[in-house]
Design a protein around this motif. Structure first.
Motif, PDB file in Angstrom:
ATOM      1  N   TYR A 222       0.839  -1.197   0.000  1.00  0.00           N
ATOM      2  CA  TYR A 222       0.000   0.000   0.000  1.00  0.00           C
ATOM      3  C   TYR A 222       0.880   1.254   0.000  1.00  0.00           C
ATOM      4  CZ  TYR A 222      -3.963  -2.962   1.372  1.00  0.00           C
ATOM      5  OH  TYR A 222      -4.944  -3.920   1.419  1.00  0.00           O
ATOM      6  N   ILE A 223       0.530   2.188  -0.853  1.00  0.00           N
ATOM      7  CA  ILE A 223       1.097   3.536  -0.823  1.00  0.00           C
ATOM      8  C   ILE A 223      -0.013   4.456  -0.337  1.00  0.00           C
ATOM      9  CG2 ILE A 223       2.193   5.374  -2.145  1.00  0.00           C
ATOM     10  CD1 ILE A 223       2.921   3.198  -4.228  1.00  0.00           C
ATOM     11  N   ASN A 224       0.063   4.896   0.898  1.00  0.00           N
ATOM     12  CA  ASN A 224      -0.986   5.718   1.504  1.00  0.00           C
ATOM     13  C   ASN A 224      -0.561   7.183   1.528  1.00  0.00           C
ATOM     14  OD1 ASN A 224      -2.551   3.276   2.460  1.00  0.00           O
ATOM     15  ND2 ASN A 224      -0.695   3.005   3.659  1.00  0.00           N
ATOM     16  N   PHE A 225      -1.491   8.062   1.234  1.00  0.00           N
ATOM     17  CA  PHE A 225      -1.205   9.493   1.312  1.00  0.00           C
ATOM     18  C   PHE A 225      -2.453  10.238   1.767  1.00  0.00           C
ATOM     19  CE2 PHE A 225      -2.351   8.352  -2.988  1.00  0.00           C
ATOM     20  CZ  PHE A 225      -3.266   9.319  -3.391  1.00  0.00           C
ATOM     21  N   THR A 226      -2.226  11.321   2.491  1.00  0.00           N
ATOM     22  CA  THR A 226      -3.297  12.131   3.068  1.00  0.00           C
ATOM     23  C   THR A 226      -3.299  13.507   2.423  1.00  0.00           C
ATOM     24  OG1 THR A 226      -3.070  10.962   5.171  1.00  0.00           O
ATOM     25  CG2 THR A 226      -4.253  13.058   5.210  1.00  0.00           C
ATOM     26  N   LEU A 227      -4.475  13.972   2.044  1.00  0.00           N
ATOM     27  CA  LEU A 227      -4.641  15.263   1.393  1.00  0.00           C
ATOM     28  C   LEU A 227      -5.599  16.124   2.211  1.00  0.00           C
ATOM     29  CD1 LEU A 227      -5.189  13.987  -2.266  1.00  0.00           C
ATOM     30  CD2 LEU A 227      -3.040  14.755  -1.250  1.00  0.00           C
ATOM     31  N   ARG A 228      -5.183  17.342   2.489  1.00  0.00           N
ATOM     32  CA  ARG A 228      -6.044  18.297   3.198  1.00  0.00           C
ATOM     33  C   ARG A 228      -6.380  19.448   2.256  1.00  0.00           C
ATOM     34  NH1 ARG A 228      -4.903  22.792   6.205  1.00  0.00           N
ATOM     35  NH2 ARG A 228      -2.667  22.272   6.193  1.00  0.00           N
ATOM     36  N   ARG A 229      -7.666  19.759   2.135  1.00  0.00           N
ATOM     37  CA  ARG A 229      -8.113  20.759   1.173  1.00  0.00           C
ATOM     38  C   ARG A 229      -7.740  22.174   1.626  1.00  0.00           C
ATOM     39  NH1 ARG A 229     -11.865  19.884  -2.748  1.00  0.00           N
ATOM     40  NH2 ARG A 229     -12.581  18.008  -1.650  1.00  0.00           N
ATOM     41  N   HIS A 230      -7.299  22.979   0.675  1.00  0.00           N
ATOM     42  CA  HIS A 230      -7.020  24.383   0.964  1.00  0.00           C
ATOM     43  C   HIS A 230      -8.343  25.111   1.217  1.00  0.00           C
ATOM     44  CE1 HIS A 230      -2.801  24.085   0.002  1.00  0.00           C
ATOM     45  NE2 HIS A 230      -3.061  23.583  -1.185  1.00  0.00           N
ATOM     46  N   ILE A 231      -8.432  25.841   2.323  1.00  0.00           N
ATOM     47  CA  ILE A 231      -9.664  26.515   2.694  1.00  0.00           C
ATOM     48  C   ILE A 231      -9.707  27.961   2.228  1.00  0.00           C
ATOM     49  CG2 ILE A 231      -8.749  27.203   4.933  1.00  0.00           C
ATOM     50  CD1 ILE A 231     -12.395  26.268   4.046  1.00  0.00           C
ATOM     51  N   PHE A 232      -8.549  28.550   1.889  1.00  0.00           N
ATOM     52  CA  PHE A 232      -8.491  29.983   1.585  1.00  0.00           C
ATOM     53  C   PHE A 232      -9.392  30.341   0.407  1.00  0.00           C
ATOM     54  CE2 PHE A 232      -6.480  33.747  -0.377  1.00  0.00           C
ATOM     55  CZ  PHE A 232      -6.579  34.617   0.691  1.00  0.00           C
ATOM     56  N   PHE A 233      -9.391  29.508  -0.640  1.00  0.00           N
ATOM     57  CA  PHE A 233     -10.215  29.777  -1.815  1.00  0.00           C
ATOM     58  C   PHE A 233     -11.691  29.852  -1.440  1.00  0.00           C
ATOM     59  CE2 PHE A 233     -12.937  27.855  -5.087  1.00  0.00           C
ATOM     60  CZ  PHE A 233     -12.805  28.797  -6.105  1.00  0.00           C
ATOM     61  N   PHE A 234     -12.147  28.934  -0.596  1.00  0.00           N
ATOM     62  CA  PHE A 234     -13.553  28.893  -0.220  1.00  0.00           C
ATOM     63  C   PHE A 234     -13.903  30.025   0.744  1.00  0.00           C
ATOM     64  CE2 PHE A 234     -12.373  24.642  -1.516  1.00  0.00           C
ATOM     65  CZ  PHE A 234     -13.382  24.325  -2.399  1.00  0.00           C
ATOM     66  N   LEU A 235     -12.917  30.477   1.524  1.00  0.00           N
ATOM     67  CA  LEU A 235     -13.159  31.648   2.365  1.00  0.00           C
ATOM     68  C   LEU A 235     -13.473  32.869   1.506  1.00  0.00           C
ATOM     69  CD1 LEU A 235     -10.374  31.310   5.093  1.00  0.00           C
ATOM     70  CD2 LEU A 235     -12.831  30.987   5.400  1.00  0.00           C
ATOM     71  N   LEU A 236     -12.719  33.039   0.422  1.00  0.00           N
ATOM     72  CA  LEU A 236     -12.928  34.198  -0.446  1.00  0.00           C
ATOM     73  C   LEU A 236     -14.176  34.042  -1.305  1.00  0.00           C
ATOM     74  CD1 LEU A 236      -9.297  34.998  -1.694  1.00  0.00           C
ATOM     75  CD2 LEU A 236     -10.591  36.110   0.130  1.00  0.00           C
ATOM     76  N   GLN A 237     -14.445  32.825  -1.763  1.00  0.00           N
ATOM     77  CA  GLN A 237     -15.548  32.620  -2.693  1.00  0.00           C
ATOM     78  C   GLN A 237     -16.896  32.493  -2.011  1.00  0.00           C
ATOM     79  OE1 GLN A 237     -16.162  28.750  -4.484  1.00  0.00           O
ATOM     80  NE2 GLN A 237     -16.309  29.661  -6.520  1.00  0.00           N
ATOM     81  N   THR A 238     -16.937  31.893  -0.817  1.00  0.00           N
ATOM     82  CA  THR A 238     -18.222  31.574  -0.208  1.00  0.00           C
ATOM     83  C   THR A 238     -18.398  32.156   1.186  1.00  0.00           C
ATOM     84  OG1 THR A 238     -18.264  29.497  -1.457  1.00  0.00           O
ATOM     85  CG2 THR A 238     -19.765  29.690   0.415  1.00  0.00           C
ATOM     86  N   TYR A 239     -17.492  31.836   2.111  1.00  0.00           N
ATOM     87  CA  TYR A 239     -17.698  32.210   3.512  1.00  0.00           C
ATOM     88  C   TYR A 239     -17.703  33.725   3.709  1.00  0.00           C
ATOM     89  CZ  TYR A 239     -17.193  27.340   4.934  1.00  0.00           C
ATOM     90  OH  TYR A 239     -17.374  25.986   5.109  1.00  0.00           O
ATOM     91  N   PHE A 240     -16.691  34.391   3.182  1.00  0.00           N
ATOM     92  CA  PHE A 240     -16.613  35.843   3.370  1.00  0.00           C
ATOM     93  C   PHE A 240     -17.769  36.578   2.684  1.00  0.00           C
ATOM     94  CE2 PHE A 240     -15.017  40.031   2.019  1.00  0.00           C
ATOM     95  CZ  PHE A 240     -14.810  40.603   3.271  1.00  0.00           C
ATOM     96  N   PRO A 241     -18.095  36.298   1.396  1.00  0.00           N
ATOM     97  CA  PRO A 241     -19.249  36.976   0.787  1.00  0.00           C
ATOM     98  C   PRO A 241     -20.566  36.689   1.504  1.00  0.00           C
ATOM     99  CG  PRO A 241     -17.857  35.999  -0.896  1.00  0.00           C
ATOM    100  CD  PRO A 241     -17.370  35.482   0.416  1.00  0.00           C
ATOM    101  N   ALA A 242     -20.756  35.439   1.979  1.00  0.00           N
ATOM    102  CA  ALA A 242     -22.001  35.117   2.677  1.00  0.00           C
ATOM    103  C   ALA A 242     -22.109  35.916   3.978  1.00  0.00           C
ATOM    104  CB  ALA A 242     -22.062  33.620   2.965  1.00  0.00           C
ATOM    105  N   THR A 243     -21.011  35.997   4.708  1.00  0.00           N
ATOM    106  CA  THR A 243     -21.007  36.780   5.948  1.00  0.00           C
ATOM    107  C   THR A 243     -21.263  38.252   5.657  1.00  0.00           C
ATOM    108  OG1 THR A 243     -19.429  35.226   6.922  1.00  0.00           O
ATOM    109  CG2 THR A 243     -19.653  37.372   7.990  1.00  0.00           C
TER     110      THR A 243
END
Length: 261
Positions: free
Chosen positions: A184-205
């Motif tokens: 097994y070759i296992n790898f973990t990926l964590r999504r970048h949140i900055f893009f969604f902060l600018l596109q969704t969270y900040f405009p919604a707030t």
């Protein structure tokens, strides 16, 4: 030594490309390009040498000797690169030690959980196994454990941060054929949140805060109050719906982003 009961070691040097559309909210698979290197010893290939130098061959010799019959479990598509010729190399030491290297691109499935999108962390694995030889015939090992994996430091993903790579070895059982070694070759990926902060969270707030202005507008000024409320509703509906094509491919209709909106 016969072709059976050999010990085969692996080392892989990765050149990954896991960007969309092969990796992202709309997809549950990934594409990886890698150098897969096999090590084993076959005394039938030993030869006398005064300077103890190895001999290197191209892919034409591979068809004339025994090589491990590896395949990628759960792969959807894979191929060996062939520009300008087959990217296959065989190197034999005088004592019969063999290095068999090939450059492969593979697309494999990954069981992703998008319920926490876009705050999700995905764990995927690439599984390698012998097709015909059971554990009684062929033993598979990582040559140096986690150090067997080498990655290109320039690799970067548009939506994910690669947190770690690590290796494991397990046994896989098939009722009709028996037990097989699986790497097994296992790898973990964590999504970048900055893009969604600018596109969704900040405009919604910002839209919610803008709607509070209506509390300071005279209640008799209906034409001024209504557009504020309508604009807020339109934005929240659009932000919740997202891209229709992506929404159809994500099975989780209730996600963290949905709860926030």
């Amino acid at each position: 030594m016969t072709c059976c009961s050999m010990k085969v070691f692996f080392i892989a040097f990765f050149l990954c490309d896991l960007t969309r559309p092969t990796m992202g909210p709309p997809s549950a698979d990934f594409t990886m390009t890698l150098y897969l290197r096999h090590y084993w010893k076959d005394e039938r290939l030993s030869f006398p040498s005064t300077n103890n130098l190895s001999m290197t061959f191209d892919g034409r010799l591979v068809k004339k000797i025994w090589v491990p019959d590896m395949f990628f479990v759960h792969s959807k598509r894979s191929f060996i690169h062939d520009t300008t010729t087959d990217n296959v190399m065989l190197r034999v030491q005088p004592d019969g030690k063999v290095l068999y290297s090939l450059r492969v691109t593979v697309t494999a499935m990954c069981n992703m959980d998008f319920s926490r999108f876009p705050l999700d962390t995905q764990t995927c694995s690439l599984e390698i196994e012998s097709y015909a030889y059971t554990e009684d015939d062929l033993m598979l090992y990582w040559k140096k454990g986690n150090d067997s994996l080498k990655t290109d430091e320039r690799i970067s993903l548009s939506q994910f941060l690669i947190q770690e790579f690590h290796t494991t070895t397990k046994l896989a059982f098939y009722s009709s054929t028996g037990w097989y070694n699986r790497l097994y070759i296992n790898f973990t990926l964590r999504r970048h949140i900055f893009f969604f902060l600018l596109q969704t969270y900040f405009p919604a707030t910002l839209m919610v805060m803008l709607s509070w202005v209506s509390f300071w507008i005279d209640r008799r000024a209906v034409p001024a109050r209504v557009p504020l409320e309508e604009h807020e509703k339109m934005y929240l509906c659009k932000g919740h719906g997202g891209d229709p094509e992506e929404e159809q491919r994500i099975k989780y209709r209730i996600r963290i982003l949905s709860v926030y909106l």
